[in-house]
Write a protein that holds these residues in place. Structure first.
Motif, PDB file in Angstrom:
ATOM      1  N   GLU A 109       7.585  10.923  -4.790  1.00 39.13           N
ATOM      2  CA  GLU A 109       7.018   9.682  -5.320  1.00 39.13           C
ATOM      3  C   GLU A 109       8.070   8.746  -5.867  1.00 39.13           C
ATOM      4  O   GLU A 109       7.961   7.516  -5.744  1.00 39.13           O
ATOM      5  N   GLU A 110       9.121   9.296  -6.485  1.00 40.52           N
ATOM      6  CA  GLU A 110      10.163   8.450  -7.042  1.00 40.52           C
ATOM      7  C   GLU A 110      10.792   7.579  -5.950  1.00 40.52           C
ATOM      8  O   GLU A 110      10.987   6.375  -6.137  1.00 40.52           O
ATOM      9  N   SER A 111      11.091   8.174  -4.810  1.00 39.33           N
ATOM     10  CA  SER A 111      11.683   7.408  -3.714  1.00 39.33           C
ATOM     11  C   SER A 111      10.677   6.407  -3.144  1.00 39.33           C
ATOM     12  O   SER A 111      11.062   5.300  -2.741  1.00 39.33           O
ATOM     13  N   LEU A 112       9.412   6.784  -3.122  1.00 36.74           N
ATOM     14  CA  LEU A 112       8.386   5.875  -2.615  1.00 36.74           C
ATOM     15  C   LEU A 112       8.286   4.638  -3.516  1.00 36.74           C
ATOM     16  O   LEU A 112       8.264   3.505  -3.032  1.00 36.74           O
ATOM     17  N   LEU A 113       8.262   4.847  -4.828  1.00 32.72           N
ATOM     18  CA  LEU A 113       8.145   3.729  -5.763  1.00 32.72           C
ATOM     19  C   LEU A 113       9.420   2.883  -5.770  1.00 32.72           C
ATOM     20  O   LEU A 113       9.363   1.685  -6.098  1.00 32.72           O
ATOM     21  N   ASP A 114      10.535   3.478  -5.416  1.00 39.33           N
ATOM     22  CA  ASP A 114      11.785   2.721  -5.348  1.00 39.33           C
ATOM     23  C   ASP A 114      11.724   1.635  -4.274  1.00 39.33           C
ATOM     24  O   ASP A 114      12.534   0.692  -4.281  1.00 39.33           O
ATOM     25  N   LEU A 115      10.794   1.755  -3.332  1.00 43.51           N
ATOM     26  CA  LEU A 115      10.669   0.769  -2.273  1.00 43.51           C
ATOM     27  C   LEU A 115      10.045  -0.542  -2.749  1.00 43.51           C
ATOM     28  O   LEU A 115      10.153  -1.569  -2.066  1.00 43.51           O
ATOM     29  N   LEU A 116       9.405  -0.495  -3.905  1.00 42.03           N
ATOM     30  CA  LEU A 116       8.723  -1.704  -4.413  1.00 42.03           C
ATOM     31  C   LEU A 116       9.726  -2.736  -4.932  1.00 42.03           C
ATOM     32  O   LEU A 116      10.753  -2.395  -5.477  1.00 42.03           O
TER      33      LEU A 116
ATOM     34  N   VAL B 247       0.864  -1.184   0.000  1.00 38.73           N
ATOM     35  CA  VAL B 247       0.000   0.000   0.000  1.00 38.73           C
ATOM     36  C   VAL B 247       0.895   1.227   0.000  1.00 38.73           C
ATOM     37  O   VAL B 247       1.880   1.287   0.750  1.00 38.73           O
ATOM     38  N   LEU B 248       0.572   2.201  -0.846  1.00 35.59           N
ATOM     39  CA  LEU B 248       1.337   3.442  -0.901  1.00 35.59           C
ATOM     40  C   LEU B 248       0.628   4.516  -0.082  1.00 35.59           C
ATOM     41  O   LEU B 248      -0.533   4.841  -0.347  1.00 35.59           O
ATOM     42  N   PHE B 249       1.336   5.062   0.897  1.00 33.50           N
ATOM     43  CA  PHE B 249       0.777   6.134   1.726  1.00 33.50           C
ATOM     44  C   PHE B 249       1.517   7.432   1.417  1.00 33.50           C
ATOM     45  O   PHE B 249       2.717   7.559   1.688  1.00 33.50           O
ATOM     46  N   TYR B 250       0.782   8.395   0.872  1.00 33.78           N
ATOM     47  CA  TYR B 250       1.358   9.693   0.534  1.00 33.78           C
ATOM     48  C   TYR B 250       1.127  10.721   1.649  1.00 33.78           C
ATOM     49  O   TYR B 250       1.766  11.762   1.660  1.00 33.78           O
ATOM     50  N   SER B 251       0.193  10.462   2.541  1.00 34.91           N
ATOM     51  CA  SER B 251      -0.113  11.420   3.607  1.00 34.91           C
ATOM     52  C   SER B 251      -0.592  10.673   4.839  1.00 34.91           C
ATOM     53  O   SER B 251      -1.091   9.542   4.758  1.00 34.91           O
ATOM     54  N   GLY B 252      -0.440  11.344   5.974  1.00 36.30           N
ATOM     55  CA  GLY B 252      -0.943  10.776   7.213  1.00 36.30           C
ATOM     56  C   GLY B 252      -2.445  10.635   7.198  1.00 36.30           C
ATOM     57  O   GLY B 252      -2.996   9.682   7.765  1.00 36.30           O
ATOM     58  N   GLU B 253      -3.133  11.573   6.538  1.00 36.36           N
ATOM     59  CA  GLU B 253      -4.601  11.521   6.480  1.00 36.36           C
ATOM     60  C   GLU B 253      -5.073  10.260   5.765  1.00 36.36           C
ATOM     61  O   GLU B 253      -5.998   9.574   6.218  1.00 36.36           O
ATOM     62  N   SER B 254      -4.429   9.938   4.627  1.00 33.48           N
ATOM     63  CA  SER B 254      -4.849   8.742   3.895  1.00 33.48           C
ATOM     64  C   SER B 254      -4.523   7.480   4.688  1.00 33.48           C
ATOM     65  O   SER B 254      -5.296   6.504   4.664  1.00 33.48           O
ATOM     66  N   ALA B 255      -3.398   7.484   5.403  1.00 31.97           N
ATOM     67  CA  ALA B 255      -3.060   6.322   6.226  1.00 31.97           C
ATOM     68  C   ALA B 255      -4.089   6.120   7.332  1.00 31.97           C
ATOM     69  O   ALA B 255      -4.558   4.997   7.563  1.00 31.97           O
TER      70      ALA B 255
END
Length: 241
Positions: A234-241, A178-186
């Protein structure tokens, strides 16, 4: 991997294309949507300001809805957090867009350095902000004595999916990440019925967070599967996949 994206519909579509290019399956379940306040932005632009600051690409996308009202401001310097926001501001027609990458605090530090090099602005910086937002950007500018005016340009409104939608996205099958971009969405994610009723089904799901602040919204029982991006983009977030 089967990757769950919780972003608003328009931004989720762009993320889905990036994930597809990486060979992943994307499931979109928007938990919020933006409401733009065009009148507030037009009124703010009509008042004197030395530069514009934005900490979200959502504001830059809003510029495209202003029509001719934006034209006479395109020579105004835009201070933008992150490359995505900077690219969106440039696409809207702004000639000078400066970005440090990073987060709101990094953007404020860049503005402080800019004012140190070129002098304090005679007019306030217009900060076009969203709701909700972190306050670190405003706090840093205030601490440095830099004049600014905050105008709320948009609000993120919660979207509550139907139970059948949530179950289809979360259980058929369970996402690998699951990708979380913000605390609110989490926080909203962990109130969905499958997470409340059968949380053990998600203990092996990767909880990928844009930043340490976002990760704070992930319950402790999922700490072992929570991973934080090296940079808040986002680039760093997607790098985690």
């Amino acid at each position: 991997m089967r990757v769950l994206v919780l972003r608003p519909e328009q931004t989720a579509a762009r993320t889905a294309r990036k994930l597809a290019a990486l060979g992943h399956e994307t499931v979109c379940l928007p938990l919020s949507k933006p409401e733009h306040d065009l009148d507030a932005v037009k009124a703010a632009l009509a008042e004197r300001h030395s530069a514009i600051a934005i900490t979200s690409a959502e504001v830059a996308r809003l510029f495209g809805r202003l029509g001719d009202a934006i034209d006479r401001h395109l020579l105004t310097t835009v201070f933008s957090v992150g490359q995505a926001s900077a690219d969106a501001a440039s696409a809207a027609g702004f000639r000078t867009v400066l970005t440090p990458g990073g987060d709101g605090r990094d953007l404020a530090d860049m503005i402080v350095a800019h004012c140190r090099d070129f002098g304090m602005p005679a007019e306030p910086i217009l900060y076009l902000a969203g709701v909700p937002r972190a306050r670190s950007f405003e706090a840093r500018l205030a601490e440095a004595g830099i004049p600014f005016r905050t105008v709320e340009a948009y609000r993120m409104v919660p979207v509550v999916p139907r139970r059948t939608e949530a179950e289809a996205a979360l259980l058929k099958p369970v996402p690998d990440a699951v990708l979380f971009y913000s605390g609110e969405s989490a926080r909203a994610f962990f109130t969905l019925s499958p997470l409340v009723e059968i949380p053990e089904r998600f203990l092996s799901t990767l909880m990928l967070c844009m930043s340490a602040n976002v990760a704070k919204a992930v319950p402790q029982r999922f700490a072992a599967s929570t991973v934080i991006a090296s940079s808040p983009n986002e680039e760093s977030l997607l790098d985690l996949l």
